[in-house]
Design a protein around this motif. Sequence first.
Motif, short mmCIF file in Angstrom:
data_model
loop_
_atom_site.label_atom_id
_atom_site.label_comp_id
_atom_site.label_asym_id
_atom_site.label_seq_id
_atom_site.Cartn_x
_atom_site.Cartn_y
_atom_site.Cartn_z
N UNK A 98 -9.81 5.23 -2.99
CA UNK A 98 -9.21 3.94 -2.93
C UNK A 98 -8.70 3.29 -4.30
N UNK A 99 -7.65 2.90 -4.53
CA UNK A 99 -7.13 2.50 -5.59
C UNK A 99 -6.12 1.23 -5.59
N UNK A 100 -6.30 0.25 -6.52
CA UNK A 100 -5.60 -0.96 -6.51
C UNK A 100 -4.14 -0.72 -6.92
N UNK A 141 0.89 -1.03 0.00
CA UNK A 141 0.00 -0.02 -0.14
C UNK A 141 0.84 1.28 -0.24
N UNK A 142 1.85 1.27 0.87
CA UNK A 142 2.80 2.50 0.94
C UNK A 142 3.64 2.44 -0.26
N UNK A 143 3.94 1.45 -1.35
CA UNK A 143 4.60 1.70 -2.72
C UNK A 143 3.61 2.40 -3.53
N UNK A 144 2.27 1.89 -3.33
CA UNK A 144 1.37 2.45 -4.59
C UNK A 144 1.06 3.94 -3.92
N UNK A 192 -5.57 -2.56 -2.03
CA UNK A 192 -6.08 -1.04 -2.31
C UNK A 192 -5.62 -0.14 -1.26
N UNK A 193 -5.33 1.24 -1.61
CA UNK A 193 -4.81 2.31 -0.64
C UNK A 193 -5.24 3.62 -1.02
N UNK A 194 -5.47 4.28 -0.08
CA UNK A 194 -5.81 5.74 -0.15
C UNK A 194 -4.90 6.51 0.88
#
Length: 213
Positions: free
Chosen positions: A67-69, A33-36, A76-78
Amino acid sequence: MSADEALYFNANISFWARWVGSEAAPPALLDVAKTGILHRAETVSSRHRLTAAERLKGELNTALLNWETVASSSVQARGYCVSIDVVPELLAIVEEHQESVRQRIVLSSQELRRRHQQDEMSSIILDPLRATASWLRDNQDKPEAAVKVAQNFQELRDILAPEIQPDSAGKLVDEFLTEADDAVRSRTARLLRNFFYKHERGDLAARLPSFDE
């Protein structure tokens, strides 16, 4: 990172992650998630210079809101940008560079304007009629002075770019024959006589001295 090469923002970002896969969430959930989030943030920040920190904060929050994959994972992360910090020394470098660019643009513009004015003035000076018309346009209440002004522009043109009249062919031939010996003068006269006859100007041929004496 920023639009300024080798310079960067310090962005404080909070983020959330969730697993949408059918199996158990992996231990690396937060790392993925952090990488995204970092990728999304850098994509936005790389379009801005360090002087746009406040604007960047708003655009980051817009980009990280949903939220995005992440890649092809089931993560998913936001995120939310809490603040943007800029190292004062780096900001000073960018501001100094921007001011230098602005000054160069101003100086370049002034130089181009000056050259344009010089070219325009040169063109007017070399054309007394145009120069007089330009003067008369700005002095329509002084038509009686136009003649004197026109004479002044004419004299100025003659001084700066005197008109050189090319020598006539006859003058050049006369100068050549004056310094030539008798044989050359005679041969030249025959050539000219034949030339005149060829072009049906016997009247000129008859007037041409023979130089045979």
